[in-house]
Every structure is written in structure tokens, then in C-alpha cells.
Design a protein around this motif. Structure first.
Motif, PDB file in Angstrom:
ATOM      1  N   SER A   1       0.832  -1.209   0.000  1.00 42.63           N
ATOM      2  CA  SER A   1       0.000   0.000   0.000  1.00 42.63           C
ATOM      3  C   SER A   1       0.865   1.257   0.000  1.00 42.63           C
ATOM      4  CB  SER A   1      -0.922   0.004   1.220  1.00 42.63           C
ATOM      5  OG  SER A   1      -0.165   0.015   2.422  1.00 42.63           O
ATOM      6  N   GLU A   2       1.974   1.212   0.728  1.00 40.36           N
ATOM      7  CA  GLU A   2       2.873   2.357   0.750  1.00 40.36           C
ATOM      8  C   GLU A   2       3.501   2.580  -0.627  1.00 40.36           C
ATOM      9  OE1 GLU A   2       4.526   5.621   2.589  1.00 40.36           O
ATOM     10  OE2 GLU A   2       3.058   4.182   3.378  1.00 40.36           O
ATOM     11  N   GLU A   3       3.881   1.463  -1.292  1.00 40.61           N
ATOM     12  CA  GLU A   3       4.440   1.586  -2.638  1.00 40.61           C
ATOM     13  C   GLU A   3       3.405   2.148  -3.614  1.00 40.61           C
ATOM     14  OE1 GLU A   3       5.859  -2.226  -3.681  1.00 40.61           O
ATOM     15  OE2 GLU A   3       7.654  -2.131  -2.393  1.00 40.61           O
ATOM     16  N   GLU A   4       2.176   1.643  -3.507  1.00 39.58           N
ATOM     17  CA  GLU A   4       1.112   2.168  -4.373  1.00 39.58           C
ATOM     18  C   GLU A   4       0.873   3.651  -4.111  1.00 39.58           C
ATOM     19  OE1 GLU A   4      -2.254  -0.279  -3.691  1.00 39.58           O
ATOM     20  OE2 GLU A   4      -1.465  -2.011  -4.787  1.00 39.58           O
ATOM     21  N   LYS A   5       0.916   4.039  -2.841  1.00 38.36           N
ATOM     22  CA  LYS A   5       0.726   5.446  -2.490  1.00 38.36           C
ATOM     23  C   LYS A   5       1.828   6.304  -3.095  1.00 38.36           C
ATOM     24  CE  LYS A   5       0.012   8.416   1.532  1.00 38.36           C
ATOM     25  NZ  LYS A   5      -0.022   8.453   3.028  1.00 38.36           N
ATOM     26  N   VAL A   6       3.075   5.812  -3.013  1.00 45.41           N
ATOM     27  CA  VAL A   6       4.200   6.557  -3.588  1.00 45.41           C
ATOM     28  C   VAL A   6       4.047   6.669  -5.101  1.00 45.41           C
ATOM     29  CG1 VAL A   6       6.689   6.498  -3.973  1.00 45.41           C
ATOM     30  CG2 VAL A   6       5.770   5.974  -1.717  1.00 45.41           C
ATOM     31  N   LYS A   7       3.627   5.557  -5.748  1.00 40.18           N
ATOM     32  CA  LYS A   7       3.427   5.580  -7.201  1.00 40.18           C
ATOM     33  C   LYS A   7       2.336   6.575  -7.586  1.00 40.18           C
ATOM     34  CE  LYS A   7       4.985   0.884  -8.214  1.00 40.18           C
ATOM     35  NZ  LYS A   7       4.578  -0.459  -8.699  1.00 40.18           N
ATOM     36  N   LYS A   8       1.237   6.585  -6.818  1.00 41.61           N
ATOM     37  CA  LYS A   8       0.154   7.530  -7.103  1.00 41.61           C
ATOM     38  C   LYS A   8       0.627   8.965  -6.962  1.00 41.61           C
ATOM     39  CE  LYS A   8      -3.729   4.514  -5.865  1.00 41.61           C
ATOM     40  NZ  LYS A   8      -4.850   4.301  -4.920  1.00 41.61           N
ATOM     41  N   GLU A   9       1.431   9.209  -5.916  1.00 41.45           N
ATOM     42  CA  GLU A   9       1.952  10.558  -5.727  1.00 41.45           C
ATOM     43  C   GLU A   9       2.867  10.952  -6.884  1.00 41.45           C
ATOM     44  OE1 GLU A   9       3.818  10.681  -1.958  1.00 41.45           O
ATOM     45  OE2 GLU A   9       1.937  10.744  -0.815  1.00 41.45           O
ATOM     46  N   GLU A  10       3.701   9.996  -7.347  1.00 40.13           N
ATOM     47  CA  GLU A  10       4.573  10.305  -8.484  1.00 40.13           C
ATOM     48  C   GLU A  10       3.766  10.587  -9.741  1.00 40.13           C
ATOM     49  OE1 GLU A  10       7.197   7.031  -8.828  1.00 40.13           O
ATOM     50  OE2 GLU A  10       8.465   7.626  -7.110  1.00 40.13           O
ATOM     51  N   ILE A  11       2.705   9.771  -9.976  1.00 38.83           N
ATOM     52  CA  ILE A  11       1.846  10.004 -11.145  1.00 38.83           C
ATOM     53  C   ILE A  11       1.162  11.365 -11.045  1.00 38.83           C
ATOM     54  CG2 ILE A  11      -0.236   9.194 -12.324  1.00 38.83           C
ATOM     55  CD1 ILE A  11       0.609   6.327 -11.513  1.00 38.83           C
TER      56      ILE A  11
END
Length: 299
Positions: free
Chosen positions: A201-211
């Protein structure tokens, strides 16, 4: 109510752990002793000798030595190396040669030393018996001398010899230990899954923030481009067509001496003189303009 249940659960778990580990320790010691006895017996048998352990444990099964040794008491015997170590008053364990109890293991007290042709023999008697044993004990039949008494430990041995005792003391604690280990493994697995889920979930959150940052960057670039295009000045209108210049020819200019002579006119007044000069200036300006135009149109 929940607090009482939790405290009871902790207490029960603590007691169960103590019992299980105690039983496990006893079983390990018994197994080690049996292994030692088995190996040593094989070694002595290969040499043609009879094995006699240095330390022996025996359970009292008759009341002949009461009140000093009661039924189900366990005695610890130490092997004696010479007849002189046994004295009157010592309690010894021996193999009986009496017709009544021949071949049985007996534990009685030494009441007298008897000198015979075979050496010193021991007259024995049970503390609870009215008379001494019918036969004396030879030194070769002595298994050991009692050094320690463990009261009522034989009851555990008797209980373990039954099926219910074996199940309750050995099987049930073993099953509880196994179940406890399985629960620990399951808890660790669940904790590992939670950690992995949190990491994902943390990785997905980071990816969403980068997107999201990338989208904001693109939007800003797009807005900047639009603003720049809107704020750029319009090109100046012109009808002149640009021509590709392939070569430049040098321009030849011939210098000639030109003499201008103004006609001599008669003017009547100052106003006519002023008009003449203005017309003459306009004519010169027009000629220069035509000359520049011709030079620009020259290929």
C-alpha cells in the motif's frame, strides 16, 4: 470480565508451560539414562562381563522397609567397588538367592557381617520384618548402596505406566506444545502478510503521488506553453516575398561628377521664392526614393 479471562488465560498458559517443560526435561533425562544403560550393557556384553551401572534407581514396591522406605518411594543406589565399603546399618540393593524370592531385586538393611569361605557376606533384614532374611548376600550379588531417597516418585512412574497417564502427561503436553508452535507460526505468517500489505500500500501510495506530480508537471508545462503563445506579439504584416539568395553580385557604382545649376528665375516677392524652394526639395526627395526602390528590386 474480559480482564479476568485474560488473567486466567495467562495463568493457565504459564502453568501448562511449566508442566510441559518439566515433563519434557524428565523424559529427556530418562531417555539419556536409558541410552547410556543400553550402550554400556552392549559394551560389557561384548567383553563377556555383566554390566552394573554406577548409579541405579529403584522403586520400592513392598512395605518391608517401612517406615524408612515406603511403597512408591524411589531410591538412588551407588555402586560399591569393595566389600569393605558396606557396613552394618547400611541399606543395600541386591539380587536375592532365597528360595522364596530368588532372582528378585531386594532392598534391605545390613544387620551383620558374616565371614565365610567365599569372603565377607551380609546378613540382611527389612525394618518392618520380624526376622532376618533366610540367606546371606554375597558381594557379587550387591547392586549398590542406598544414598538418596525420593519420596513417592514411584507414583508418577506407576501413573505413566497406564494409558491414561501416558496420554495426560506425555501426549497432551506434547500436543499442546505443537499447537502452541503452530499458533506462533500462524501469527508470524499473519504479521508477515500485514507487513507485506502495508509495504504494498505504501508503494502504491508513492506511485500515485509520483503520477500525480507528473500530471501536475505536464499541466503546468501545457499552461506555460499556452500562455507563452498567447503573449507572443503578432508578426508585422508585409507583402514582400522572401527570396532565397544563392549568390551576391558586387554592385558597380560609377562615380561621375554632376553639376547642378539652378535656373535663374526672377521672383517678384518672398512668397513665390518660398514655394519654389519647397517644390525643388520635394522633387529631390522623390528621385532619391525611386533610386532606393530600384536598388532593392535589383536581383
Amino acid at each position: 470480565m474480559r480482564e479476568n479471562y485474560n488473567s486466567f488465560k495467562k495463568t493457565f498458559k504459564f502453568i501448562a508451560n511449566i508442566i510441559s517443560w518439566t515433563v519434557l526435561t524428565i523424559l529427556v533425562l530418562i531417555a539419556a539414562f536409558l541410552l547410556y544403560y543400553f550402550v554400556a550393557n552392549k559394551i560389557y556384553a561384548s567383553k563377556g562381563e555383566q554390566f552394573s551401572p554406577t548409579i541405579g534407581l529403584y522403586t520400592i514396591v513392598s512395605p518391608s522397609m517401612e517406615p524408612n522406605l515406603k511403597v512408591y518411594d524411589v531410591i538412588v543406589d551407588k555402586k560399591v567397588s569393595s566389600p569393605s565399603e558396606i557396613k552394618v546399618g547400611d541399606i543395600i540393593t541386591f539380587i536375592s538367592t532365597s528360595s522364596i524370592s530368588k532372582g528378585l531385586t531386594i532392598t534391605h538393611r545390613v544387620v551383620a557381617l558374616v565371614d565365610t569361605e567365599n569372603g565377607v557376606e551380609y546378613k540382611t533384614q527389612g525394618d518392618n520384618n520380624m526376622s532376618p532374611d533366610s540367606t546371606t548376600v554375597q558381594f557379587k550379588n550387591v547392586l549398590g548402596k542406598v544414598i538418596v531417597k525420593i519420596p513417592q516418585l514411584g507414583r508418577i512412574q506407576q501413573f505413566l505406566s497406564t494409558k491414561s497417564g501416558w496420554l495426560l502427561v506425555v501426549v497432551v503436553p506434547a500436543v499442546l506444545i505443537i499447537l502452541n508452535d503452530i499458533l506462533k507460526i500462524l501469527k508470524l505468517t499473519g504479521a508477515k502478510k500485514k507487513v507485506n500489505t502495508a509495504l504494498q500500500s505504501e508503494e502504491e501510495k508513492v506511485k500515485k503521488e509520483e503520477i500525480k506530480k507528473e500530471e501536475i508537471k505536464k499541466e503546468l508545462q501545457k499552461r506555460y506553453k499556452i500562455d507563452r503563445e498567447e503573449n507572443e506579439p503578432d508578426p508585422l504584416p508585409t507583402n514582400r516575398k522572401l527570396k532565397e539568395v544563392t549568390s551576391i553580385k558586387p554592385l558597380k557604382v560609377e562615380e561621375k561628377a554632376v553639376k547642378f545649376e539652378l535656373p535663374k528665375l526672377k521672383v517678384d516677392n518672398e512668397e513665390n521664392t518660398k514655394t519654389f524652394h519647397n517644390n525643388d526639395y520635394s522633387e529631390k526627395k522623390r528621385k532619391r526614393k525611386n533610386k532606393r526602390k530600384n536598388m532593392n528590386n535589383t536581383p
